[in-house]
Design a protein around this motif. Structure first.
Motif, PDB file in Angstrom:
ATOM      1  N   TYR A  29       2.481  14.771 -34.091  1.00 37.85           N
ATOM      2  CA  TYR A  29       2.834  14.217 -32.534  1.00 37.85           C
ATOM      3  C   TYR A  29       3.557  15.322 -31.622  1.00 37.85           C
ATOM      4  N   THR A  30       4.519  15.726 -32.263  1.00 32.18           N
ATOM      5  CA  THR A  30       5.352  16.950 -31.422  1.00 32.18           C
ATOM      6  C   THR A  30       4.262  18.095 -30.790  1.00 32.18           C
TER       7      THR A  30
ATOM      8  N   LEU B  21      -2.672  15.010 -41.508  1.00 30.18           N
ATOM      9  CA  LEU B  21      -3.737  14.174 -41.812  1.00 30.18           C
ATOM     10  C   LEU B  21      -3.839  14.305 -43.518  1.00 30.18           C
ATOM     11  N   ILE B  22      -3.513  15.371 -43.979  1.00 30.94           N
ATOM     12  CA  ILE B  22      -3.541  15.642 -45.537  1.00 30.94           C
ATOM     13  C   ILE B  22      -2.536  15.174 -46.330  1.00 30.94           C
ATOM     14  N   VAL B  23      -1.222  15.595 -45.590  1.00 27.80           N
ATOM     15  CA  VAL B  23       0.100  15.315 -46.354  1.00 27.80           C
ATOM     16  C   VAL B  23       0.586  13.900 -46.041  1.00 27.80           C
ATOM     17  N   GLY B  24       0.409  13.221 -44.834  1.00 26.58           N
ATOM     18  CA  GLY B  24       0.699  11.729 -44.800  1.00 26.58           C
ATOM     19  C   GLY B  24       2.067  11.578 -44.917  1.00 26.58           C
ATOM     20  N   HIS B  25       3.028  12.711 -44.761  1.00 21.55           N
ATOM     21  CA  HIS B  25       4.544  12.233 -44.754  1.00 21.55           C
ATOM     22  C   HIS B  25       5.136  11.968 -43.349  1.00 21.55           C
ATOM     23  N   SER B  26       6.107  11.459 -43.202  1.00 22.06           N
ATOM     24  CA  SER B  26       6.672  11.165 -42.088  1.00 22.06           C
ATOM     25  C   SER B  26       7.084  12.265 -41.205  1.00 22.06           C
ATOM     26  N   PHE B  27       7.522  13.302 -42.120  1.00 24.02           N
ATOM     27  CA  PHE B  27       7.733  14.801 -41.355  1.00 24.02           C
ATOM     28  C   PHE B  27       6.581  15.187 -40.665  1.00 24.02           C
ATOM     29  N   THR B  28       5.378  15.184 -41.368  1.00 22.08           N
ATOM     30  CA  THR B  28       4.131  15.811 -40.733  1.00 22.08           C
ATOM     31  C   THR B  28       3.849  15.059 -39.600  1.00 22.08           C
ATOM     32  N   THR B  29       3.752  13.834 -39.885  1.00 22.29           N
ATOM     33  CA  THR B  29       3.490  12.933 -38.389  1.00 22.29           C
ATOM     34  C   THR B  29       4.264  13.372 -37.487  1.00 22.29           C
ATOM     35  N   ILE B  30       5.577  13.120 -37.549  1.00 23.29           N
ATOM     36  CA  ILE B  30       6.368  13.618 -36.399  1.00 23.29           C
ATOM     37  C   ILE B  30       5.851  14.970 -35.707  1.00 23.29           C
ATOM     38  N   ALA B  31       5.659  16.030 -36.672  1.00 27.01           N
ATOM     39  CA  ALA B  31       5.426  17.277 -36.340  1.00 27.01           C
ATOM     40  C   ALA B  31       3.860  17.284 -35.705  1.00 27.01           C
TER      41      ALA B  31
ATOM     42  N   LEU C 196       0.857  17.815 -30.860  1.00 28.22           N
ATOM     43  CA  LEU C 196       0.041  17.363 -29.770  1.00 28.22           C
ATOM     44  C   LEU C 196       0.628  17.302 -28.438  1.00 28.22           C
ATOM     45  N   VAL C 197       1.925  16.824 -28.239  1.00 29.61           N
ATOM     46  CA  VAL C 197       2.480  16.574 -26.932  1.00 29.61           C
ATOM     47  C   VAL C 197       2.719  18.305 -26.409  1.00 29.61           C
ATOM     48  N   VAL C 198       3.099  18.996 -27.168  1.00 29.23           N
ATOM     49  CA  VAL C 198       3.483  20.519 -26.907  1.00 29.23           C
ATOM     50  C   VAL C 198       2.282  21.400 -26.735  1.00 29.23           C
ATOM     51  N   LEU C 199       1.412  21.314 -27.667  1.00 29.21           N
ATOM     52  CA  LEU C 199       0.161  22.226 -27.893  1.00 29.21           C
ATOM     53  C   LEU C 199      -0.962  21.592 -27.081  1.00 29.21           C
ATOM     54  N   GLY C 200      -0.946  20.229 -26.931  1.00 29.98           N
ATOM     55  CA  GLY C 200      -2.284  19.729 -26.542  1.00 29.98           C
ATOM     56  C   GLY C 200      -2.503  20.278 -24.928  1.00 29.98           C
ATOM     57  N   PRO C 201      -1.804  19.954 -23.906  1.00 26.82           N
ATOM     58  CA  PRO C 201      -2.097  20.507 -22.830  1.00 26.82           C
ATOM     59  C   PRO C 201      -2.719  21.772 -22.637  1.00 26.82           C
ATOM     60  N   PRO C 202      -1.836  22.876 -23.234  1.00 26.21           N
ATOM     61  CA  PRO C 202      -2.373  24.113 -23.393  1.00 26.21           C
ATOM     62  C   PRO C 202      -3.767  24.364 -23.852  1.00 26.21           C
ATOM     63  N   SER C 203      -3.942  23.823 -24.884  1.00 27.48           N
ATOM     64  CA  SER C 203      -5.225  23.661 -25.649  1.00 27.48           C
ATOM     65  C   SER C 203      -6.518  23.006 -24.865  1.00 27.48           C
ATOM     66  N   LEU C 204      -5.999  22.049 -23.806  1.00 31.65           N
ATOM     67  CA  LEU C 204      -7.034  21.338 -23.123  1.00 31.65           C
ATOM     68  C   LEU C 204      -7.263  22.410 -21.996  1.00 31.65           C
ATOM     69  N   VAL C 205      -6.390  23.066 -21.385  1.00 30.20           N
ATOM     70  CA  VAL C 205      -6.511  24.177 -20.311  1.00 30.20           C
ATOM     71  C   VAL C 205      -7.361  25.203 -20.892  1.00 30.20           C
ATOM     72  N   ALA C 206      -7.355  25.848 -22.194  1.00 32.24           N
ATOM     73  CA  ALA C 206      -8.116  26.789 -22.899  1.00 32.24           C
ATOM     74  C   ALA C 206      -9.483  26.319 -22.981  1.00 32.24           C
ATOM     75  N   ALA C 207      -9.632  25.039 -23.366  1.00 30.99           N
ATOM     76  CA  ALA C 207     -10.924  24.426 -23.432  1.00 30.99           C
ATOM     77  C   ALA C 207     -11.877  24.515 -21.939  1.00 30.99           C
ATOM     78  N   LEU C 208     -10.975  24.027 -20.958  1.00 31.06           N
ATOM     79  CA  LEU C 208     -11.626  24.094 -19.727  1.00 31.06           C
ATOM     80  C   LEU C 208     -11.816  25.480 -19.055  1.00 31.06           C
ATOM     81  N   GLY C 209     -10.835  26.101 -19.554  1.00 30.87           N
ATOM     82  CA  GLY C 209     -11.020  27.600 -19.241  1.00 30.87           C
ATOM     83  C   GLY C 209     -12.331  28.369 -19.945  1.00 30.87           C
TER      84      GLY C 209
END
Length: 138
Positions: free
Chosen positions: A59-60, A47-57, A62-75
């Motif tokens: 999204y990646t 959000l802060i940098v707004g560069h295409s590299f940070t946007t790709i990072a 979010l896909v990789v760490l999002g589900p484990p974070s959701l499981v941790a929140a539910l846990g």
């Protein structure tokens, strides 16, 4: 999985164990905050940098760490209910167990130490020092 980096092995173990032991995984994942912290840092950097590299990072991440974070929140929710004894009274959280209560023990048969009074060698040596053999002089 012994040769994989810890985060990758943890991610694989999560998806391997979640279908088999969902309640135990939820209780244990309540103590894992690393994926949520890493996801937050990467998304804020995107959000802060707004560069295409940070946007790709972002999204990646979010896909990789999002589900484990959701499981941790539910846990965390499940762990809170478990602490209040509302759910799963038959389960034990491996991270919350007191190591001195005898329920959760990594080494159930500890090696006797040199200060242990029940050590067989110590008992024998004490016996030999206190009872000297006598020989009959003929």
């Amino acid at each position: 999985m012994n040769h994989l980096p810890r985060p990758i092995a943890d991610w694989i173990a999560l998806w391997r164990d979640l279908p088999r032991f969902p309640r135990q995984v939820l209780l244990n994942r309540a103590h894992a905050h690393g994926s949520a912290a890493a996801l937050t840092v990467i998304l804020l950097a995107g959000l802060i940098v707004g560069h295409s590299f940070t946007t790709i990072a972002a999204y990646t991440a979010l896909v990789v760490l999002g589900p484990p974070s959701l499981v941790a929140a539910l846990g965390a929710v499940a762990h809170h209910l478990w602490e209040r004894e509302r759910i799963w009274a038959d389960l034990e959280c491996q991270f919350c167990a007191d190591p001195d209560d005898g329920r959760w023990d990594d080494d159930p048969h500890p090696e006797p130490g040199p200060d242990d009074g029940s050590d067989l060698i110590r008992e024998i040596s004490d016996y030999l020092h206190t009872h000297t053999p006598t020989t009959a002089n003929a």
